[in-house]
Design a protein around this motif. Structure first.
Motif, short mmCIF file in Angstrom:
data_model
loop_
_atom_site.label_atom_id
_atom_site.label_comp_id
_atom_site.label_asym_id
_atom_site.label_seq_id
_atom_site.Cartn_x
_atom_site.Cartn_y
_atom_site.Cartn_z
N UNK A 109 -4.11 -1.61 -7.98
CA UNK A 109 -5.40 -1.11 -7.53
C UNK A 109 -5.21 0.40 -7.42
N UNK A 110 -5.83 1.12 -8.33
CA UNK A 110 -5.48 2.54 -8.49
C UNK A 110 -6.48 3.47 -7.82
N UNK A 111 -6.02 4.11 -6.73
CA UNK A 111 -6.80 5.19 -6.12
C UNK A 111 -6.24 6.52 -6.58
N UNK A 112 -4.91 6.55 -6.78
CA UNK A 112 -4.19 7.78 -7.15
C UNK A 112 -4.52 8.19 -8.59
N UNK A 152 -0.40 -7.30 -5.60
CA UNK A 152 -1.19 -6.11 -5.96
C UNK A 152 -0.62 -4.89 -5.23
N UNK A 153 -0.37 -3.82 -5.98
CA UNK A 153 0.07 -2.56 -5.37
C UNK A 153 -1.11 -1.60 -5.37
N UNK A 154 -1.49 -1.16 -4.17
CA UNK A 154 -2.57 -0.17 -4.05
C UNK A 154 -1.93 1.21 -4.02
N UNK A 155 -2.23 2.03 -5.03
CA UNK A 155 -1.61 3.36 -5.09
C UNK A 155 -2.55 4.38 -4.44
N UNK A 156 -2.21 4.79 -3.22
CA UNK A 156 -3.08 5.72 -2.48
C UNK A 156 -2.30 6.91 -1.93
N UNK A 157 -1.24 7.31 -2.67
CA UNK A 157 -0.57 8.57 -2.34
C UNK A 157 -1.31 9.68 -3.09
N UNK A 158 -0.98 10.93 -2.75
CA UNK A 158 -1.68 12.05 -3.37
C UNK A 158 -0.82 12.64 -4.48
N UNK A 159 -1.44 12.95 -5.61
CA UNK A 159 -0.79 13.74 -6.65
C UNK A 159 0.17 12.96 -7.52
N UNK A 160 1.01 13.70 -8.23
CA UNK A 160 1.91 13.10 -9.22
C UNK A 160 2.98 12.23 -8.55
N UNK A 192 0.85 -1.21 0.00
CA UNK A 192 0.00 0.00 0.00
C UNK A 192 0.88 1.25 0.00
N UNK A 193 0.78 2.02 -1.06
CA UNK A 193 1.50 3.30 -1.11
C UNK A 193 0.57 4.36 -0.51
N UNK A 194 1.01 4.96 0.61
CA UNK A 194 0.14 5.93 1.29
C UNK A 194 -0.74 5.25 2.32
N UNK A 195 -0.12 4.35 3.11
CA UNK A 195 -0.93 3.53 4.02
C UNK A 195 -1.48 4.31 5.21
N UNK A 196 -0.92 5.50 5.49
CA UNK A 196 -1.40 6.25 6.65
C UNK A 196 -2.54 7.21 6.29
N UNK A 197 -2.92 7.24 5.01
CA UNK A 197 -3.97 8.17 4.58
C UNK A 197 -5.36 7.57 4.68
N UNK A 212 12.50 4.85 -2.67
CA UNK A 212 11.94 3.88 -1.72
C UNK A 212 10.50 3.53 -2.08
N UNK A 213 9.74 4.57 -2.46
CA UNK A 213 8.35 4.36 -2.86
C UNK A 213 8.29 3.40 -4.06
N UNK A 214 9.23 3.58 -4.98
CA UNK A 214 9.30 2.70 -6.16
C UNK A 214 9.66 1.28 -5.73
N UNK A 215 10.55 1.16 -4.73
CA UNK A 215 10.95 -0.17 -4.24
C UNK A 215 9.76 -0.91 -3.64
N UNK A 216 8.97 -0.19 -2.85
CA UNK A 216 7.80 -0.83 -2.23
C UNK A 216 6.78 -1.20 -3.30
N UNK A 217 6.59 -0.29 -4.27
CA UNK A 217 5.60 -0.51 -5.33
C UNK A 217 5.92 -1.77 -6.13
#
Ligand code: NAD
Ligand code: MG
Length: 390
Positions: A119-122, A94-102, A7-12, A82-87
């Motif tokens: 799984x695209x939220x971003x 499955x990578x859930x993209x839930x960071x904000x913006x570009x 999960x990218x942006x897991x605290x949001x 690092x974000x790319x490494x986690x992704x």
């Protein structure tokens, strides 16, 4: 089979809703990667509860602080890389993209190159680089699964249907916090007013985008890329109850819609579990009698010009979408910081778009250059506006 999720942006807002879904279905999902920007305390809690193998924070200092606070074995990575490494983490399914913006763009690209389903939220990623993302997903045989409630609704309605039979997509919109305000009233409304969203609880940036209807514009662009439907066949319908999440009209005149109470855990769970159908979710069930009536109206383009900017820019293509997104990110942030007024958001975007020389069929580098240019330019526009007020 248990799916491994990063999960990218897991605290949001989306990130925490996703973790709630995962904790209810530990036989289906397992967390392998989490990322936070700066909210270390929440990330510490998440690490102890979900035992990821890799996590990312924004800076080295935050990584040192995080290490002190956790007792678990976990790899800590930093910043954009690092974000790319986690992704693209090897064990991720499955990578859930839930960071904000570009900020979501490069990690999504890396995840696709590493053959991860997304799984695209971003939504900003599809807005600025829809063509590129679609192409990469195709080349690498990855699924692009919508998390945004409107697109999940359309995706769910498409189950068992031929996408070629779509004659129109109707994206519903709550209308945001300023739905019933006049232009005159909008002049004096501030960020506290804009954050009072009538139906959804979300992060601050997207809630302000709802108030300008820029979010709905982005969702029109997102629908274009997700479902390959031309802009002229995508319609926006203001529906203040947010009960119908979107509709599809087919070539035989039939219309399918997906309904439910507004709760992002539904679309998140549907995307994470795809193609394995529906799972239990203990949320309030929809009672239409509670509503009695549902309301619909056309969007008012005079009061909310940002929606039209999206149609215009979507049809033009090139680097215009990247510029639209960048100018909006800058103006949205400065509105939230109380530097500019609400109506200056649309003004900044318009002026920046008008000054841009677009490049056709841009590659990633050209998209990122357009993003950088538009950020600088829109800052300049705002600075000039502020100076002229003194
Ligand atoms: P949020 O502000 O609540 O959370 C954002 C998360 O991303 C946080 O974990 C934060 O630490 C991280 N983050 C923020 N900026 C970052 C950066 N530059 N680099 C790395 N990490 C960063 O936002 P949200 O409401 O959860 O929205 C996330 C995305 O999902 C947005 O693109 C939004 O448009 C989309 N979305 C949200 C909702 C919703 O209900 N919240 C619904 C549909 C789509
Ligand atoms: Mg939405």
């Amino acid at each position: 089979m248990v799916k491994n999720i990063s999960i990218l942006g897991s605290t949001g807002s989306i990130g925490t809703a996703a973790l709630d879904v995962i904790s209810r279905h530990s036989d289906k999902f397992n967390v392998v990667g989490l990322t936070a920007y700066s909210n270390i305390s929440k990330l510490v809690e998440q690490i102890h509860e979900y035992s990821p193998e890799i996590v990312c924070v924004q800076s080295n200092d935050l990584a040192i602080e995080l290490r002190k606070q956790i007792s678990k074995e976990v790899e800590i990575v930093i910043g954009e890389e690092g974000l790319c490494n986690v992704a693209s983490y090897s064990k991720t399914d499955v990578t859930l993209t839930a960071v904000v913006g570009i900020a979501g763009l490069k990690p999504t690209i890396e995840a696709l190159k590493a053959k991860k389903d997304i799984a695209l939220a971003n939504k900003e990623t599809l807005v600025v680089a829809g063509q590129l993302i679609k192409q990469l997903a195709k080349e690498n045989n990855c699924r692009l699964l919508p998390v945004d409630s409107e697109h999940s609704a359309i995706f769910q309605c498409l189950n068992g249907e031929n996408a070629k039979s779509i004659s129109k997509i109707i994206v519903t919109a709550s209308g945001g916090a300023f739905r019933d305000k006049t232009r005159e009233e909008m002049k004096s409304l501030n960020v506290d007013d804009a954050l009072k969203h009538p139906n959804w609880s979300m992060g601050d940036k997207v809630t302000v985008d709802c108030a300008t209807l820029m979010n709905k514009g982005f969702e029109v662009m997102e629908a274009h890329w997700f479902f390959d439907v031309p802009y002229d066949d995508i319609e926006v319908l203001i529906h203040k109850e947010s009960v119908i999440h979107s509709l599809i009209e087919f070539n035989d005149g039939s219309v399918l819609a997906q309904l439910g109470v507004p709760d992002m855990r539904g679309p998140i769970q549907y995307a994470l579990n795809y193609p394995n159908g529906r799972l239990d979710l203990p949320i309030k069930k929809l009672d239409l009698l509670e509503f009695g009536k549902l309301h619909f109206e056309a969007p008012d383009n005079k009061r909310f010009p940002c929606l039209q900017f999206a149609y215009e820019v979507g049809k033009q293509g090139g680097t215009y979408p990247a510029v639209l997104n960048a100018a909006n990110e800058v103006a949205n942030e400065l509105f939230r910081k109380r530097v500019i007024d609400f109506l200056e958001i649309e003004k900044t975007i318009r002026t920046t778009l008008d000054a841009h020389d677009s490049i056709n069929d841009p590659n990633l580098e050209q998209i990122l250059q357009a993003n950088e240019w538009a950020r600088k330019y829109s800052f300049q526009v705002i600075e000039n506006q502020l100076k002229s007020k003194i």
